[in-house]
Motif scaffolding. Structure first.
Motif, short mmCIF file in Angstrom:
data_model
loop_
_atom_site.label_atom_id
_atom_site.label_comp_id
_atom_site.label_asym_id
_atom_site.label_seq_id
_atom_site.Cartn_x
_atom_site.Cartn_y
_atom_site.Cartn_z
N ILE A 158 0.84 -1.20 0.00
CA ILE A 158 0.00 0.00 0.00
C ILE A 158 0.87 1.25 0.00
O ILE A 158 0.67 2.17 -0.79
CB ILE A 158 -0.97 0.01 1.20
N MET A 159 1.85 1.27 0.87
CA MET A 159 2.70 2.45 0.96
C MET A 159 3.58 2.61 -0.29
O MET A 159 3.85 3.74 -0.71
CB MET A 159 3.57 2.37 2.21
N GLY A 160 4.00 1.51 -0.88
CA GLY A 160 4.84 1.58 -2.06
C GLY A 160 4.09 1.99 -3.31
O GLY A 160 4.65 2.67 -4.18
N LEU A 161 2.84 1.60 -3.44
CA LEU A 161 2.06 1.93 -4.63
C LEU A 161 1.51 3.36 -4.60
O LEU A 161 1.20 3.92 -5.64
CB LEU A 161 0.91 0.95 -4.82
N THR A 162 1.36 3.91 -3.42
CA THR A 162 0.77 5.25 -3.31
C THR A 162 1.86 6.29 -3.15
O THR A 162 2.98 5.97 -2.75
CB THR A 162 -0.19 5.30 -2.10
N PRO A 163 1.56 7.56 -3.46
CA PRO A 163 2.57 8.62 -3.27
C PRO A 163 3.04 8.63 -1.82
O PRO A 163 2.23 8.57 -0.88
CB PRO A 163 1.81 9.89 -3.63
N VAL A 202 7.75 -1.83 0.62
CA VAL A 202 7.68 -0.43 0.18
C VAL A 202 8.61 -0.21 -1.01
O VAL A 202 8.22 0.34 -2.04
CB VAL A 202 8.02 0.55 1.32
N ALA A 203 9.84 -0.67 -0.87
CA ALA A 203 10.83 -0.47 -1.94
C ALA A 203 10.45 -1.22 -3.22
O ALA A 203 10.49 -0.66 -4.32
CB ALA A 203 12.21 -0.91 -1.46
N ALA A 204 10.08 -2.48 -3.08
CA ALA A 204 9.76 -3.29 -4.26
C ALA A 204 8.51 -2.78 -4.97
O ALA A 204 8.51 -2.64 -6.20
CB ALA A 204 9.57 -4.75 -3.85
N PHE A 205 7.46 -2.48 -4.22
CA PHE A 205 6.23 -2.03 -4.86
C PHE A 205 6.33 -0.60 -5.37
O PHE A 205 5.57 -0.21 -6.25
CB PHE A 205 5.04 -2.22 -3.92
N SER A 206 7.26 0.19 -4.85
CA SER A 206 7.50 1.52 -5.42
C SER A 206 7.99 1.39 -6.85
O SER A 206 7.64 2.19 -7.71
CB SER A 206 8.52 2.30 -4.59
N GLY A 207 8.81 0.37 -7.10
CA GLY A 207 9.27 0.13 -8.46
C GLY A 207 8.14 -0.29 -9.38
O GLY A 207 8.05 0.18 -10.52
N PHE A 208 7.25 -1.15 -8.89
CA PHE A 208 6.10 -1.57 -9.69
C PHE A 208 5.13 -0.41 -9.92
O PHE A 208 4.41 -0.38 -10.92
CB PHE A 208 5.34 -2.71 -9.01
N ALA A 209 5.10 0.53 -8.99
CA ALA A 209 4.14 1.63 -9.07
C ALA A 209 4.33 2.44 -10.36
O ALA A 209 3.34 2.87 -10.96
CB ALA A 209 4.26 2.54 -7.85
N TYR A 210 5.56 2.63 -10.76
CA TYR A 210 5.78 3.43 -11.97
C TYR A 210 5.21 2.74 -13.21
O TYR A 210 4.75 3.41 -14.12
CB TYR A 210 7.27 3.73 -12.14
N MET A 211 5.24 1.43 -13.24
CA MET A 211 4.65 0.70 -14.35
C MET A 211 3.12 0.73 -14.28
O MET A 211 2.44 0.70 -15.30
CB MET A 211 5.13 -0.75 -14.37
N LEU A 212 2.59 0.77 -13.06
CA LEU A 212 1.14 0.74 -12.87
C LEU A 212 0.51 2.14 -12.83
O LEU A 212 -0.72 2.25 -12.76
CB LEU A 212 0.80 0.00 -11.57
#
Length: 181
Positions: free
Chosen positions: A43-48, A75-85
């Protein structure tokens, strides 16, 4: 639409997080603890990063007994996915904000200082939070199954590998990695 930035996690290296995650997989840390940590990290990684709802996520992470290294890795891993999503999440946010039946609700909420502070009028913030909430339960279940399957079927084989035995005693991992097997 203003884009809220995601800040990197300062002071933690990726190798440290991965090392602690592998250590947790090999320890007696509860599978649900690791799974919920990854879910909250998602949640924290996907959101701003600098969003009001992330304060609540941090509070959950510190109050409930979850594995904090897994949380920060999530947080770190899903932050990377967030840019693709991002395009999908922005589209979801636009859909929610522009939906005819919801416009009066958003208008009413925006009249309050609290709801303006949450920045849910931002397509990225609303869309990414909605996406993350929808994905939370499947992600938690996936990581719970991953941890139990890893421990039941893979951990002994991994621990017998020469490379892993060398890494366990190396300075790279501080000689601290533990084996539950």
């Amino acid at each position: 639409v203003t884009r809220l930035t995601r800040d990197p996690i300062k002071g933690l290296t990726m190798i440290d997080l991965i090392s602690k995650f592998v250590e947790a997989l090999n320890s007696d840390a509860g599978p649900w603890s690791i799974a919920f940590a990854m879910g909250l990290g998602m949640i924290m990684g996907l959101t701003p990063f600098w969003s009001a709802h992330n304060l609540i996520i941090l509070l959950f992470a510190f109050v409930f007994r979850i594995h904090l290294a897994s949380f920060w890795l999530g947080v770190a891993a899903f932050s990377g996915f967030a840019y693709m999503l991002d395009p999908v999440m922005i589209g979801l946010g636009e859909t929610l904000l522009a939906h005819e039946a919801l416009v009066p609700t958003w208008t009413q909420l925006y009249q309050s200082d609290f709801w303006r502070f949450t920045r849910f009028n931002n397509t990225m913030t609303l869309g990414s939070l909605a996406f993350a909430i929808i994905a939370f339960i499947p992600v938690v279940i996936f990581f719970r199954l991953f941890v139990t399957q890893y421990r039941d079927h893979i951990m002994d084989w991994v621990n017998r590998m020469k490379l892993v035995q060398m890494l366990k005693t190396s300075r790279l991992f501080g000689g601290k990695m533990k084996s539950a097997g």
